[in-house]
Design a protein around this motif. Structure first.
Motif, PDB file in Angstrom:
ATOM      1  N   GLU A 126       0.830  -1.208   0.000  1.00 54.72           N
ATOM      2  CA  GLU A 126       0.000   0.000   0.000  1.00 54.72           C
ATOM      3  C   GLU A 126       0.866   1.260   0.000  1.00 54.72           C
ATOM      4  O   GLU A 126       0.585   2.220  -0.732  1.00 54.72           O
ATOM      5  CB  GLU A 126      -0.918   0.012   1.222  1.00 54.72           C
TER       6      GLU A 126
ATOM      7  N   ALA B 260       1.234   4.132  -2.906  1.00 50.72           N
ATOM      8  CA  ALA B 260       0.873   5.523  -2.601  1.00 50.72           C
ATOM      9  C   ALA B 260       1.986   6.505  -2.936  1.00 50.72           C
ATOM     10  O   ALA B 260       1.750   7.709  -3.017  1.00 50.72           O
ATOM     11  CB  ALA B 260       0.525   5.644  -1.126  1.00 50.72           C
TER      12      ALA B 260
ATOM     13  N   ARG C  49       1.224   8.878  -5.692  1.00 53.89           N
ATOM     14  CA  ARG C  49       0.049   9.707  -5.390  1.00 53.89           C
ATOM     15  C   ARG C  49       0.371  10.808  -4.391  1.00 53.89           C
ATOM     16  O   ARG C  49      -0.184  11.900  -4.459  1.00 53.89           O
ATOM     17  CB  ARG C  49      -1.061   8.796  -4.830  1.00 53.89           C
ATOM     18  N   LEU C  50       1.250  10.542  -3.465  1.00 51.46           N
ATOM     19  CA  LEU C  50       1.567  11.496  -2.411  1.00 51.46           C
ATOM     20  C   LEU C  50       2.781  12.335  -2.801  1.00 51.46           C
ATOM     21  O   LEU C  50       3.913  11.992  -2.501  1.00 51.46           O
ATOM     22  CB  LEU C  50       1.843  10.765  -1.093  1.00 51.46           C
TER      23      LEU C  50
ATOM     24  N   LEU D  92      -2.498   6.001   5.380  1.00 50.12           N
ATOM     25  CA  LEU D  92      -1.921   6.770   4.279  1.00 50.12           C
ATOM     26  C   LEU D  92      -2.733   8.014   3.919  1.00 50.12           C
ATOM     27  O   LEU D  92      -2.631   8.537   2.822  1.00 50.12           O
ATOM     28  CB  LEU D  92      -1.687   5.885   3.045  1.00 50.12           C
TER      29      LEU D  92
END
Length: 197
Positions: free
Chosen positions: A34, A38, A41-42, A178
């Protein structure tokens, strides 16, 4: 000097998925996957000062996100006292009144650890100290950018402090693994902003 603070909750742990209070668990394969997913995306600001809770799951998350972070004990998870590592379902059967008090009263700490109110004070002190002249982001150029990888209760406490709200609202704020919240500090104090995308 204005500060932009991004608080990131760590990736999910096996303890969370089985309804257990944390016991300094590392990320398992699912949590690591995960966090790696991410990463794109982050988007984290360039030149940010990056801090992480001392907990293994938070440090694992920071590494999986590609962040080189300094450990800050002020970002530690809530102290769950004698409930550390215990399952919620077991506590609901063994000590239902204690569990009910803890979920309803922000000053209650029947486990002998930290209450929600104490956590809000601790996190608030860290936030306010981050804007002093000798703060943890003093080496970052204007505006200061700070990223902190920590725990959902710490994010909740930061929101409560930023809004000047009662700790009673603590239980009404949900923070998923997250998740990112953004707080900014300026002359008017801390404000809560929509999370960056």
């Amino acid at each position: 000097m204005d500060t932009r603070l991004l608080l990131v909750s760590h990736a999910s742990t096996a303890a969370q998925r089985t309804g257990r209070f944390p016991a300094d668990d590392p990320l398992d394969a699912r949590g690591l996957a995960e966090a790696h997913a991410a990463r794109a995306r982050l988007a984290m600001p360039d030149g940010a000062a990056i801090f992480v809770s001392p907990a293994v799951c938070a440090r694992d998350t920071a590494l999986a996100l590609g962040l080189s972070a300094s450990i800050d004990a002020n970002l530690a998870d809530m102290n769950y006292g004698k409930w550390q590592g215990r399952r919620l379902a077991d506590l609901a059967a063994e000590a239902p009144q204690d569990l009910a008090a803890w979920t309803r009263d922000p000053d209650a700490a029947p486990h002998g650890g930290e209450s929600f109110s104490q956590l809000v004070k601790r996190v608030g002190a860290w936030l306010d100290a981050s804007n002093s002249t000798t703060n943890l982001a003093a080496t970052v150029s204007q505006p200061r950018h700070v990223v902190a990888v920590t725990h959902a209760p710490v994010l909740r406490a930061a929101i409560v402090h930023a809004l000047g709200a009662s700790p009673m609202v603590f239980a009404h704020i949900e923070i998923a693994p997250l998740s990112v919240i953004e707080l900014r500090h300026s002359a008017r104090g801390w404000t809560w902003w929509p999370a960056p995308h």
